[in-house]
Scaffold this motif. Structure first.
Motif, PDB file in Angstrom:
ATOM      1  N   LEU A  90      50.169  49.576 -43.995  1.00  0.00           N
ATOM      2  CA  LEU A  90      49.177  48.598 -44.408  1.00  0.00           C
ATOM      3  C   LEU A  90      49.500  47.219 -43.832  1.00  0.00           C
ATOM      4  O   LEU A  90      50.635  46.757 -43.891  1.00  0.00           O
ATOM      5  CB  LEU A  90      49.135  48.513 -45.931  1.00  0.00           C
ATOM      6  N   LYS A 144      53.681  57.975 -35.640  1.00  0.00           N
ATOM      7  CA  LYS A 144      54.115  57.502 -36.956  1.00  0.00           C
ATOM      8  C   LYS A 144      52.947  57.489 -37.934  1.00  0.00           C
ATOM      9  O   LYS A 144      51.800  57.654 -37.553  1.00  0.00           O
ATOM     10  CB  LYS A 144      54.702  56.088 -36.841  1.00  0.00           C
ATOM     11  N   SER A 145      53.261  57.275 -39.196  1.00  0.00           N
ATOM     12  CA  SER A 145      52.206  57.189 -40.197  1.00  0.00           C
ATOM     13  C   SER A 145      51.678  55.758 -40.269  1.00  0.00           C
ATOM     14  O   SER A 145      52.367  54.807 -39.885  1.00  0.00           O
ATOM     15  CB  SER A 145      52.730  57.648 -41.557  1.00  0.00           C
ATOM     16  N   PRO A 146      50.459  55.571 -40.757  1.00  0.00           N
ATOM     17  CA  PRO A 146      49.875  54.227 -40.848  1.00  0.00           C
ATOM     18  C   PRO A 146      50.610  53.356 -41.859  1.00  0.00           C
ATOM     19  O   PRO A 146      51.097  53.837 -42.886  1.00  0.00           O
ATOM     20  CB  PRO A 146      48.436  54.502 -41.317  1.00  0.00           C
ATOM     21  N   TYR A 170      45.083  49.019 -41.341  1.00  0.00           N
ATOM     22  CA  TYR A 170      46.377  49.661 -41.164  1.00  0.00           C
ATOM     23  C   TYR A 170      46.748  49.627 -39.684  1.00  0.00           C
ATOM     24  O   TYR A 170      45.886  49.674 -38.812  1.00  0.00           O
ATOM     25  CB  TYR A 170      46.322  51.130 -41.614  1.00  0.00           C
ATOM     26  N   PHE A 213      48.335  66.616 -36.998  1.00  0.00           N
ATOM     27  CA  PHE A 213      49.261  65.794 -37.777  1.00  0.00           C
ATOM     28  C   PHE A 213      48.613  65.586 -39.144  1.00  0.00           C
ATOM     29  O   PHE A 213      47.483  65.102 -39.229  1.00  0.00           O
ATOM     30  CB  PHE A 213      49.474  64.472 -37.036  1.00  0.00           C
ATOM     31  N   PHE A 266      49.261  54.141 -49.720  1.00  0.00           N
ATOM     32  CA  PHE A 266      50.506  54.205 -48.959  1.00  0.00           C
ATOM     33  C   PHE A 266      50.712  55.639 -48.494  1.00  0.00           C
ATOM     34  O   PHE A 266      50.368  56.586 -49.201  1.00  0.00           O
ATOM     35  CB  PHE A 266      51.675  53.725 -49.816  1.00  0.00           C
ATOM     36  N   PHE A 267      51.316  55.768 -47.315  1.00  0.00           N
ATOM     37  CA  PHE A 267      51.399  57.069 -46.663  1.00  0.00           C
ATOM     38  C   PHE A 267      52.814  57.630 -46.651  1.00  0.00           C
ATOM     39  O   PHE A 267      53.793  56.882 -46.616  1.00  0.00           O
ATOM     40  CB  PHE A 267      50.919  56.962 -45.211  1.00  0.00           C
ATOM     41  N   GLY A 268      52.884  58.958 -46.644  1.00  0.00           N
ATOM     42  CA  GLY A 268      54.125  59.641 -46.330  1.00  0.00           C
ATOM     43  C   GLY A 268      54.341  59.649 -44.829  1.00  0.00           C
ATOM     44  O   GLY A 268      53.551  59.085 -44.059  1.00  0.00           O
ATOM     45  N   GLN A 269      55.418  60.295 -44.391  1.00  0.00           N
ATOM     46  CA  GLN A 269      55.799  60.288 -42.989  1.00  0.00           C
ATOM     47  C   GLN A 269      55.043  61.310 -42.153  1.00  0.00           C
ATOM     48  O   GLN A 269      55.142  61.307 -40.924  1.00  0.00           O
ATOM     49  CB  GLN A 269      57.304  60.534 -42.859  1.00  0.00           C
ATOM     50  N   ARG A 290      53.797  67.566 -38.934  1.00  0.00           N
ATOM     51  CA  ARG A 290      53.144  67.999 -37.693  1.00  0.00           C
ATOM     52  C   ARG A 290      53.121  69.523 -37.676  1.00  0.00           C
ATOM     53  O   ARG A 290      54.178  70.169 -37.624  1.00  0.00           O
ATOM     54  CB  ARG A 290      53.908  67.466 -36.480  1.00  0.00           C
ATOM     55  N   LEU A 333      48.636  63.944 -42.923  1.00  0.00           N
ATOM     56  CA  LEU A 333      49.141  62.774 -43.637  1.00  0.00           C
ATOM     57  C   LEU A 333      48.699  62.811 -45.094  1.00  0.00           C
ATOM     58  O   LEU A 333      47.537  63.061 -45.399  1.00  0.00           O
ATOM     59  CB  LEU A 333      48.629  61.497 -42.981  1.00  0.00           C
TER      60      LEU A 333
END
Lengths: 113, 110
Positions: free
Chosen positions: B46, B42-44, B36, A88, A103-106, A109, A90
């Motif tokens: 904050l 899913k993504s982390p 986080y 996965f 901040f993260f994207g979705q 995979r 990220l």
């Protein structure tokens, strides 16, 4: 809407192929990051970039390459040299100073078939 | 020595209890610290950030930082089943490198 967009959500790769994962942000963030996550594991840093046209290797850069030609884009190429790419992936961004949140994207995979 | 270390768990707490999550880091010049939450697949996202020694509270969450001991923790009061997730500690230094621990799996039992 401001945010980070990763595409595709799912990607299948044949052995020996290079594939490129897209990461785009419209947050005007200077720093961008790529992480790999294996099942039940934390995030391992692949590459990061603090400004356009500059990037640094993380802890597991072998078999990966990146570019940062535009502030909003930080694509990751998984090359055939990466022997175990199923994971996965990220992408994250932050404003660029140390005391700002990322901040993260979705996520994407990737599966080798 | 890993740069950021967390107990992988699982940490199991009953609903309504306080969950305590811990993290240690190796780089003494680290400047910013983050928690986080990540749900499976899913993504982390904050939860908290902390930059100076002491406590920082936000709702049911309290982050604690002790730079002398190179230790950061997260307390979750009145734990709910919806808090069940993996909690990731992240640390950043002067180079903007952002390093994550392996995460602690929290299970809140109804």
């Amino acid at each position: 809407d401001g945010g980070i967009t990763q595409s595709p959500k799912y990607l299948f790769r044949k052995e020996g192929q290079n594939v490129t994962l897209s990461c785009e942000q419209n947050l005007n963030h200077d720093a961008m990051y790529w992480y790999r996550q294996d099942p039940g594991q934390g995030l391992r840093l692949i590459y990061y970039s603090q400004i356009v046209n500059d990037f640094q290797k993380g802890d597991i850069a072998e078999g990966y390459s990146v570019s940062r030609e535009k502030k909003e884009s930080f694509p990751l190429t998984v090359t055939s040299a990466q022997k175990n790419p199923t994971a996965f992936y990220l992408c994250a961004s932050r404003a660029g100073t140390v005391i700002t949140e990322a901040f993260f994207g979705q996520g994407t995979r990737l599966t080798v078939v | 020595q890993k740069e950021v270390e967390q107990n992988s768990g699982p940490l199991s707490v009953p609903e309504g209890a306080i969950a305590s999550l811990n993290c240690t880091y190796s780089d003494r010049v680290s400047q910013s610290f983050f928690w986080y939450r990540q749900y499976s697949g899913k993504s982390p996202e904050l939860i908290m950030s902390i930059y100076s020694n002491g406590d920082k509270e936000d709702g049911r969450f309290t982050a604690q930082l002790n730079k002398a001991s190179q230790y950061v923790s997260l307390l979750i009061r009145d734990s709910q089943p919806s808090d069940s997730a993996t909690y990731l500690c992240a640390v950043s230094g002067a180079t903007n490198k952002l390093i994550f621990g392996t995460g602690t799996l929290l299970a809140v039992q109804p």
